[in-house]
Write an enzyme that holds these catalytic residues in place. Structure first.
Site, short mmCIF file in Angstrom:
data_model
loop_
_atom_site.label_atom_id
_atom_site.label_comp_id
_atom_site.label_asym_id
_atom_site.label_seq_id
_atom_site.Cartn_x
_atom_site.Cartn_y
_atom_site.Cartn_z
N GLU A 37 -9.09 3.43 -1.71
CA GLU A 37 -9.73 3.48 -3.02
C GLU A 37 -11.18 3.06 -2.81
O GLU A 37 -11.44 2.01 -2.22
CB GLU A 37 -9.03 2.52 -3.98
CG GLU A 37 -9.66 2.57 -5.35
CD GLU A 37 -9.01 1.65 -6.38
OE1 GLU A 37 -8.00 0.99 -6.06
OE2 GLU A 37 -9.54 1.61 -7.51
N ARG A 263 1.86 -5.18 6.33
CA ARG A 263 0.40 -5.24 6.30
C ARG A 263 -0.09 -6.24 7.34
O ARG A 263 0.67 -7.08 7.82
CB ARG A 263 -0.11 -5.60 4.90
CG ARG A 263 0.35 -6.97 4.41
CD ARG A 263 -0.08 -7.23 2.97
NE ARG A 263 -1.48 -7.54 2.87
CZ ARG A 263 -2.39 -6.79 2.25
NH1 ARG A 263 -2.05 -5.67 1.66
NH2 ARG A 263 -3.65 -7.15 2.21
N LYS A 273 -9.91 -6.61 -1.08
CA LYS A 273 -11.25 -6.18 -1.51
C LYS A 273 -11.72 -6.94 -2.74
O LYS A 273 -12.90 -7.23 -2.87
CB LYS A 273 -11.21 -4.67 -1.81
CG LYS A 273 -11.34 -3.82 -0.56
CD LYS A 273 -11.39 -2.35 -0.92
CE LYS A 273 -10.00 -1.85 -1.18
NZ LYS A 273 -9.92 -0.42 -1.45
P1 ATP Z 1 -7.09 -4.37 -1.02
O1 ATP Z 1 -5.98 -5.22 -1.53
O2 ATP Z 1 -7.90 -5.02 0.03
O3 ATP Z 1 -7.93 -3.76 -2.09
P2 ATP Z 1 -5.73 -1.95 -0.99
O4 ATP Z 1 -4.39 -1.70 -0.43
O5 ATP Z 1 -5.79 -2.02 -2.45
O6 ATP Z 1 -6.34 -3.19 -0.28
P3 ATP Z 1 -6.68 0.65 -0.50
O7 ATP Z 1 -8.07 1.14 -0.46
O8 ATP Z 1 -5.80 1.12 -1.57
O9 ATP Z 1 -6.79 -0.91 -0.53
O10 ATP Z 1 -5.99 0.84 0.91
C1 ATP Z 1 -6.03 2.00 1.68
C2 ATP Z 1 -4.90 1.95 2.67
O11 ATP Z 1 -5.05 0.82 3.51
C3 ATP Z 1 -3.56 1.82 1.99
O12 ATP Z 1 -2.67 2.75 2.56
C4 ATP Z 1 -3.14 0.42 2.27
O13 ATP Z 1 -1.75 0.31 2.37
C5 ATP Z 1 -3.83 0.11 3.59
N1 ATP Z 1 -4.08 -1.31 3.72
C6 ATP Z 1 -4.75 -2.12 2.88
N2 ATP Z 1 -4.73 -3.40 3.29
C7 ATP Z 1 -4.00 -3.42 4.44
C8 ATP Z 1 -3.61 -4.44 5.36
N3 ATP Z 1 -3.94 -5.72 5.18
N4 ATP Z 1 -2.87 -4.07 6.43
C9 ATP Z 1 -2.54 -2.79 6.64
N5 ATP Z 1 -2.87 -1.78 5.81
C10 ATP Z 1 -3.60 -2.08 4.73
MG MG Z 2 -4.97 -0.19 -3.50
#
Ligand code: ATP
Ligand code: MG
Length: 562
Positions: A37, A263, A273
């Site tokens: 995102e 994760r 983020k």
């Molecule tokens: P955040 O909580 O930091 O905003 P998010 O999952 O909301 O992370 P996205 O941009 O939606 O952020 O994530 C893109 C991809 O990265 C998703 O498939 C998510 O599962 C993966 N991802 C995010 N954080 C992790 C992590 N700590 N370890 C492994 N994969 C991750």
């Molecule tokens: Mg997300």
């Protein structure tokens, strides 16, 4: 990645599933995707997902799509889109022509929603979000049907088109899937599919005032792109039945398989983020690329190599169980890389003047120094030596104990690649501070050894004062001083920021050869750590070096001492 190790290690469970699907003929080829995102910069957690998705695609000569999951316009921007593209490329991966945006599917997603309404599988609901929460029930209590659940298809179509036309207020209603208010899985209790948001979108502008929810968007985007394996983190396990419900109900021509993995969690940091954004917005760090941030851009500016991050992710592995990785493991990954690749140079963080009283004035000579003591192929360089030198202040001690093999009055020390030098007298200023060391050198010991074979234990680094270049050096430490900054329910994670995470040293001295450095060059300052030029603040007036990592893990030592 790290293709060398791939063959030696057993496949992780996701690679095993993929291998089975290919050998059984379920798929001829695979397609994966990385779906960020664009609401912030990528962090080290995302690197794990990038390495997995792009890595398995590469290993199978297949494609990995980069898809922006841009359905939340209030928080997203094209600045983040560009930063994310840049980071994925820098990590060593390429999506080729497969760059997509969920917002490109808004028309199709809308049509799918209309189809669900026509099937009697979606309805417009006027409950407020608070009421919706009440009606939803809990893990131990079943939900209650919305009073709007059974309105006619015609009425739903009419209301949904009014939502789309901007005729209804934000928050006044939402489109919900009609699934099961008694499902043990709360996410299946008539989840919202579309909400009204009269917000400008960075790509679609003001075309839309209804935006699809993640659970509706993601599965359909995967399907539209022909993704075979949709890899996501464990917190989406409960979303999988909804992912499957949407695709099954719409009887789509293909049905990607969602597979969840653990994760990446690293101690002494936060990987969210939303939290990283707070640090940026509130000025706790200098920006998303602050070298203390575990964002990809922060790690890049700090001096981490893409290879070290890839091998870190590979080492962490892909599993089904949540765990915590020690920050020291990440730091070791860059140490391991730079130990092999970084040329050695001399840099002095806290200089003190040394006068070689028996060395001729106005003379100097060039001495040969090895660029890497364990790798002769990296060659040698010439460093100037003269009567006035700098050494590290900590390499002198007044009244030093016997085991201190560096400078104290009367003790002989080896200046690396130069001469054996005896410290005769420490000169103090009026405050009693040592400002200069008067020493004599043994002209017979050029290169560092005496012809008579006498033993000199200590070897220190030094610079010729006239040629040494002044620099600012920034020492970074962990951004948080506790292991789990966001674990405390009572306290805010920002209460645990490490006040000593940045130390700026001015008046440091480095070898003149570093005047030609660029930010992609990484060096070991002998005995001090690994350093690189800062890519932002360094300019013609001021050389600024970042410490990438210390030579050894000082935190582990502290922990060991308890
Ligand atoms: P955040 O909580 O930091 O905003 P998010 O999952 O909301 O992370 P996205 O941009 O939606 O952020 O994530 C893109 C991809 O990265 C998703 O498939 C998510 O599962 C993966 N991802 C995010 N954080 C992790 C992590 N700590 N370890 C492994 N994969 C991750
Ligand atoms: Mg997300």
């Amino acid at each position: 990645m790290n293709e060398e190790n791939k063959t030696k290690r057993p496949l992780d469970f996701i690679r095993q599933i993929i291998a089975d699907d290919l050998s059984s003929g379920k798929h001829d080829t695979i397609v994966t995707r990385f779906p960020p995102e664009p609401n912030g910069f990528l962090h080290i957690g995302h690197a794990k997902s990038i390495c997995l998705n792009f890595g398995v695609a590469r290993e199978n000569n297949a494609c990995c799509h980069l898809r922006f999951d841009d359905t939340n316009p209030g928080k997203e921007s094209s600045e983040y889109v560009e930063a994310i593209k840049n980071d994925v490329h820098w990590l060593g991966y390429d999506w080729g022509e497969h760059l997509y945006y969920a917002s490109d599917y808004f028309d199709k997603l809308h049509d799918f929603a209309v189809e669900l309404i026509k099937m009697g599988k979606a309805y417009v609901c006027h409950l407020s979000s608070e009421q919706m929460r009440e009606y939803r029930g809990t893990l131990t209590e079943t939900g209650k049907d919305s009073p709007y659940r059974n309105r006619s298809v015609e009425e739903n179509l009419e209301l949904f088109s009014q939502m789309k036309a901007g005729e209804l207020e934000e928050g006044s209603c939402a489109l919900r899937a009609k699934i099961d208010m008694n499902s043990p899985n709360i996410l299946l209790r008539d989840p919202v599919l579309y909400r009204i948001m009269k917000t400008h979108h960075h790509r679609t502008g003001d075309t839309w005032c209804i935006y699809p929810m993640y659970d509706f968007t993601h599965c359909l985007s995967d399907m539209l792109e022909g993704i075979t394996h949709s890899l996501c983190t464990l917190e989406f396990e409960n979303n999988r039945p909804l992912y499957d419900w949407v695709l099954d109900t719409l009887a789509t021509p293909c049905h990607p398989r969602q597979i969840e993995f653990a994760r990446l969690n690293i101690n002494f940091t936060v990987t969210s983020k939303r939290k990283l954004l707070q640090l940026v917005n509130e000025g706790h760090v200098s920006g998303w690329d602050d070298p203390r941030m575990l964002t990809i851009s922060g790690l890049r500016r700090r001096g981490y190599t893409p290879k070290s991050i890839r091998s870190f992710c590979e080492g962490v592995g892909i599993g089904k169980k949540e765990s915590w990785i020690d920050m020291g493991v990440l730091e070791n990954s860059i140490r391991d890389d730079l130990n092999v690749t970084a040329p050695r140079v001399f840099g002095i963080l806290d200089p003190i003047k040394v006068i070689i009283t028996n060395y001729p004035e106005n003379e100097s000579e060039m001495l040969e120094a090895q660029n890497h003591p364990q790798n002769a192929d990296m060659g040698t360089r010439l460093v100037p030596f003269s009567r006035e030198l700098f050494i590290e202040r900590s390499d002198y001690m007044e009244n030093a104990p016997k085991k201190f093999f560096r400078f104290t009055e009367g003790r002989e020390v080896r200046l690396r690649y130069a001469y054996l030098v005896t410290c005769n007298k420490a000169i103090k200023n009026s405050e009693g501070e040592v400002v200069e060391l008067h020493c004599t050198y043994d002209p017979e010991s050029r290169g560092g050894n005496a012809p008579d074979g006498r033993k000199v234990k200590g070897t220190i680094h030094w610079l010729s004062a006239a040629e040494a270049v002044t620099a600012e050096i920034r020492l970074y430490d962990r951004l948080f001083s506790v292991e789990y900054p966001d674990a405390d329910k009572e306290k805010n994670f920002k209460d645990f920021l490490n006040p000593e995470s940045l130390q700026v040293l001015s008046g440091c001295k480095v070898e003149p050869s570093l005047l030609n450095a660029n930010p992609d060059d990484r060096y070991q300052f002998e005995r001090q750590g690994y350093f690189c030029l800062d890519s932002k603040d360094n300019n013609s007036e001021k050389l600024v070096f970042n410490r990438i990592v210390t030579l050894r893990d000082s935190w582990a030592k502290l922990a060991g001492k308890g």
